[in-house]
Motif scaffolding. Structure first.
Motif, mmCIF file in Angstrom:
data_model
loop_
_atom_site.group_PDB
_atom_site.id
_atom_site.type_symbol
_atom_site.label_atom_id
_atom_site.label_comp_id
_atom_site.label_asym_id
_atom_site.label_seq_id
_atom_site.Cartn_x
_atom_site.Cartn_y
_atom_site.Cartn_z
ATOM 1 N N ARG A 1 0.840 -1.203 0.000
ATOM 2 C CA ARG A 1 0.000 0.000 0.000
ATOM 3 C C ARG A 1 0.880 1.261 0.000
ATOM 4 O O ARG A 1 0.480 2.314 -0.481
ATOM 5 C CB ARG A 1 -0.926 0.003 1.211
ATOM 6 N N MET A 2 2.069 1.138 0.532
ATOM 7 C CA MET A 2 3.006 2.268 0.592
ATOM 8 C C MET A 2 3.925 2.326 -0.619
ATOM 9 O O MET A 2 4.789 3.191 -0.713
ATOM 10 C CB MET A 2 3.869 2.159 1.862
ATOM 11 N N SER A 3 3.739 1.400 -1.547
ATOM 12 C CA SER A 3 4.603 1.318 -2.724
ATOM 13 C C SER A 3 3.853 1.791 -3.954
ATOM 14 O O SER A 3 2.630 1.688 -4.031
ATOM 15 C CB SER A 3 5.064 -0.133 -2.902
ATOM 16 N N SER A 4 4.584 2.325 -4.919
ATOM 17 C CA SER A 4 3.952 2.764 -6.163
ATOM 18 C C SER A 4 3.604 1.552 -7.007
ATOM 19 O O SER A 4 4.311 0.550 -7.004
ATOM 20 C CB SER A 4 4.891 3.687 -6.951
ATOM 21 N N ASN A 5 2.499 1.654 -7.724
ATOM 22 C CA ASN A 5 2.049 0.565 -8.590
ATOM 23 C C ASN A 5 2.423 0.914 -10.022
ATOM 24 O O ASN A 5 1.822 1.786 -10.630
ATOM 25 C CB ASN A 5 0.534 0.393 -8.454
ATOM 26 N N LYS A 6 3.424 0.253 -10.554
ATOM 27 C CA LYS A 6 3.862 0.484 -11.931
ATOM 28 C C LYS A 6 3.698 -0.796 -12.732
ATOM 29 O O LYS A 6 4.363 -1.798 -12.461
ATOM 30 C CB LYS A 6 5.321 0.944 -11.965
ATOM 31 N N TYR A 7 2.775 -0.722 -13.695
ATOM 32 C CA TYR A 7 2.516 -1.872 -14.559
ATOM 33 C C TYR A 7 2.156 -3.115 -13.744
ATOM 34 O O TYR A 7 2.567 -4.236 -14.052
ATOM 35 C CB TYR A 7 3.724 -2.161 -15.458
ATOM 36 N N GLY A 8 1.381 -2.901 -12.665
ATOM 37 C CA GLY A 8 0.952 -4.031 -11.844
ATOM 38 C C GLY A 8 2.020 -4.553 -10.909
ATOM 39 O O GLY A 8 1.833 -5.564 -10.243
ATOM 40 N N LYS A 9 3.149 -3.862 -10.831
ATOM 41 C CA LYS A 9 4.233 -4.279 -9.938
ATOM 42 C C LYS A 9 4.420 -3.234 -8.845
ATOM 43 O O LYS A 9 4.039 -2.082 -8.993
ATOM 44 C CB LYS A 9 5.535 -4.454 -10.727
ATOM 45 N N TYR A 10 5.020 -3.635 -7.751
ATOM 46 C CA TYR A 10 5.266 -2.746 -6.622
ATOM 47 C C TYR A 10 6.773 -2.711 -6.352
ATOM 48 O O TYR A 10 7.280 -3.459 -5.504
ATOM 49 C CB TYR A 10 4.503 -3.237 -5.388
ATOM 50 N N PRO A 11 7.518 -1.872 -7.087
ATOM 51 C CA PRO A 11 8.980 -1.925 -7.045
ATOM 52 C C PRO A 11 9.603 -1.697 -5.673
ATOM 53 O O PRO A 11 10.644 -2.263 -5.366
ATOM 54 C CB PRO A 11 9.393 -0.831 -8.037
ATOM 55 N N GLU A 12 8.973 -0.870 -4.821
ATOM 56 C CA GLU A 12 9.583 -0.594 -3.508
ATOM 57 C C GLU A 12 9.023 -1.501 -2.420
ATOM 58 O O GLU A 12 9.447 -1.435 -1.268
ATOM 59 C CB GLU A 12 9.346 0.863 -3.091
ATOM 60 N N GLY A 13 8.021 -2.331 -2.774
ATOM 61 C CA GLY A 13 7.328 -3.132 -1.768
ATOM 62 C C GLY A 13 8.246 -3.999 -0.933
ATOM 63 O O GLY A 13 8.115 -4.054 0.295
ATOM 64 N N GLU A 14 9.179 -4.672 -1.581
ATOM 65 C CA GLU A 14 10.062 -5.585 -0.851
ATOM 66 C C GLU A 14 10.970 -4.832 0.119
ATOM 67 O O GLU A 14 11.199 -5.274 1.254
ATOM 68 C CB GLU A 14 10.907 -6.407 -1.835
ATOM 69 N N SER A 15 11.503 -3.677 -0.314
ATOM 70 C CA SER A 15 12.396 -2.925 0.572
ATOM 71 C C SER A 15 11.636 -2.372 1.776
ATOM 72 O O SER A 15 12.159 -2.342 2.893
ATOM 73 C CB SER A 15 13.094 -1.794 -0.186
ATOM 74 N N ILE A 16 10.378 -1.945 1.549
ATOM 75 C CA ILE A 16 9.559 -1.451 2.665
ATOM 76 C C ILE A 16 9.259 -2.597 3.621
ATOM 77 O O ILE A 16 9.325 -2.439 4.851
ATOM 78 C CB ILE A 16 8.242 -0.826 2.139
ATOM 79 N N LEU A 17 8.964 -3.761 3.064
ATOM 80 C CA LEU A 17 8.692 -4.940 3.883
ATOM 81 C C LEU A 17 9.916 -5.305 4.727
ATOM 82 O O LEU A 17 9.788 -5.662 5.911
ATOM 83 C CB LEU A 17 8.299 -6.105 2.984
ATOM 84 N N GLU B 1 9.523 7.422 -2.943
ATOM 85 C CA GLU B 1 8.575 8.544 -2.994
ATOM 86 C C GLU B 1 7.160 8.128 -2.588
ATOM 87 O O GLU B 1 6.456 8.862 -1.889
ATOM 88 C CB GLU B 1 8.540 9.150 -4.397
ATOM 89 N N ALA B 2 6.721 6.943 -3.000
ATOM 90 C CA ALA B 2 5.370 6.495 -2.667
ATOM 91 C C ALA B 2 5.191 6.359 -1.161
ATOM 92 O O ALA B 2 4.131 6.691 -0.611
ATOM 93 C CB ALA B 2 5.062 5.175 -3.361
ATOM 94 N N ALA B 3 6.222 5.878 -0.473
ATOM 95 C CA ALA B 3 6.151 5.744 0.987
ATOM 96 C C ALA B 3 6.092 7.119 1.641
ATOM 97 O O ALA B 3 5.342 7.331 2.602
ATOM 98 C CB ALA B 3 7.360 4.963 1.501
ATOM 99 N N ARG B 4 6.892 8.057 1.111
ATOM 100 C CA ARG B 4 6.869 9.414 1.676
ATOM 101 C C ARG B 4 5.517 10.083 1.437
ATOM 102 O O ARG B 4 5.006 10.807 2.299
ATOM 103 C CB ARG B 4 8.005 10.245 1.076
#
Length: 371
Positions: free
Chosen positions: A102-118, A142-145
């Motif tokens: 939810r805190m990650s940007s959704n690009k083309y159905g992927k969440y590029p920052e999701g793993e690092s936030i996790l 940026e999405a998390a911020r």
């Protein structure tokens, strides 16, 4: 479909037939939400967890729910306190991934920052809230911020930090946040980005001095926001009521803080018709203002305008006396016809060089003698 204006008493009756819909409704009373939160029906508890009007005390209880689906809904509710979100729910393996994505940007159905936030949430599970937020702000992307900047309970020091960001969406979110310190709003009002300044103009906590500074902005969207503020100085509001933009002018003219003397000046200017279309009952509520406007139009350079104004009973005696000596026979005729013309003025006009003026004055004098 949810009807936002459905009254609470109707919702209580509807709850017997369709409790899930009622559980999601923004007008559902807290006592009914509390009852639903203890239901054996998991989906009903989910609807309460998702409801944006669910009290924090109920969300705190649902954060302990046996169902991971219910806990996930709690993590997505914007009313869930940030401490509960990152200190308790983020430790929940079945919920933390939902928070991260939810805190990650959704690009083309992927969440590029999701793993690092996790990873951050896992590594800092026992750390202080301050430490968790600092890492998310610095390393989450940026999405998390942006997610954090929109939070109603983000500590002020983080809002101040984000106000310095070069990321426009983050700055805009800070400018919209009701807890952003005034010093940050003042700084963001200087932003070269229109969206950021517009957000500052919308924020109800923006100080008057900053609003008045923004009232000089050239962007119409910003002026549109400013014109609706009720705490502006009368001078600024009157200036906006004379804007070349129809929409800005309309908002200012409908502003209840627009002072009466400013309205009277508007009624004597080029936007008088616009004002009266928006406020058709103003003159009936303020007959003294009607007199001010009529006295203005009685001096118009256009003969027909002055003729119509001078025929009205609200014209002052001073102006009737002055216009009875006018070089315009049409103005003298209007005075002779005015129901407030004194006997002295009529005697004078009964000797007028113009036949129509004399006839009107003599006719009125007859009425005097008969009364």
């Amino acid at each position: 479909m949810t009807r936002p204006k459905t009254p609470p008493d109707v919702l209580e009756k509807l709850a017997q037939k369709d409790p899930r819909t009622v559980g999601e409704h923004p007008n559902t009373p807290p006592e009914l939400l509390l009852k639903f939160s203890k239901s054996v029906d998991r989906r009903l508890r989910e609807s309460v967890a998702e409801n944006r009007n669910t009290p924090v005390s109920i969300l705190e209880e649902l954060a302990q729910d046996d169902s991971s689906e219910v806990r996930r809904q709690v993590s997505g509710n914007p009313n869930t306190p940030i401490s509960l979100l990152f200190k308790e729910l983020a430790r929940d393996a079945s919920v933390s991934s939902a928070i991260a994505y939810r805190m990650s940007s959704n690009k083309y159905g992927k969440y590029p920052e999701g793993e690092s936030i996790l990873d951050i949430l896992a590594e800092e599970s026992t750390s202080s809230l301050e430490t968790i937020l600092q890492r998310l702000a610095q390393e989450g992307g940026e999405a998390a911020r942006l997610f954090l900047a929109r939070r109603f309970d983000l500590p002020a020091n983080f809002l101040a930090q984000f106000a310095e960001s070069t990321e426009i969406q983050v700055c805009e979110a800070v400018a919209q946040n009701l807890n952003t310190p005034v010093s940050c709003l003042e700084k963001l009002a200087q932003s070269p980005k229109t969206k950021v300044r517009e957000a500052v103009a919308q924020n109800p906590n923006t100080p008057i001095s900053t609003l008045e500074q923004l009232s000089k902005d050239k962007n119409y969207e910003i002026l549109l926001q400013i014109a609706q503020k009720t705490n502006l100085s009368p001078e600024i509001l009157e200036e906006l009521a004379g804007s070349k933009s129809d929409q800005v002018r309309e908002k200012a003219m409908l502003n209840p803080s627009l002072p009466k003397d400013a309205v009277e000046r508007i009624l004597c200017g080029e936007y008088a018709t616009h004002y009266l279309k928006l406020n058709p009952d103003f003159l009936s509520r303020h007959p003294d203002s009607l007199a001010v406007a009529l006295n203005h139009y009685a001096k118009s350079q256009f003969a027909l305008v002055s003729f119509i104004a001078l025929n009205q009973p609200q014209i002052s005696q001073e102006l009737l006396q002055e216009k009875s000596l006018s070089i315009s026979w049409l103005e003298r005729l209007a005075v002779a016809q005015n129901p407030q013309a004194t006997q002295q003025i009529l005697i004078q006009l009964a000797q007028d060089s113009n036949q129509l003026v004399r006839a009107a004055a003599k006719d009125k004098l007859q009425n005097f003698s008969q009364s």
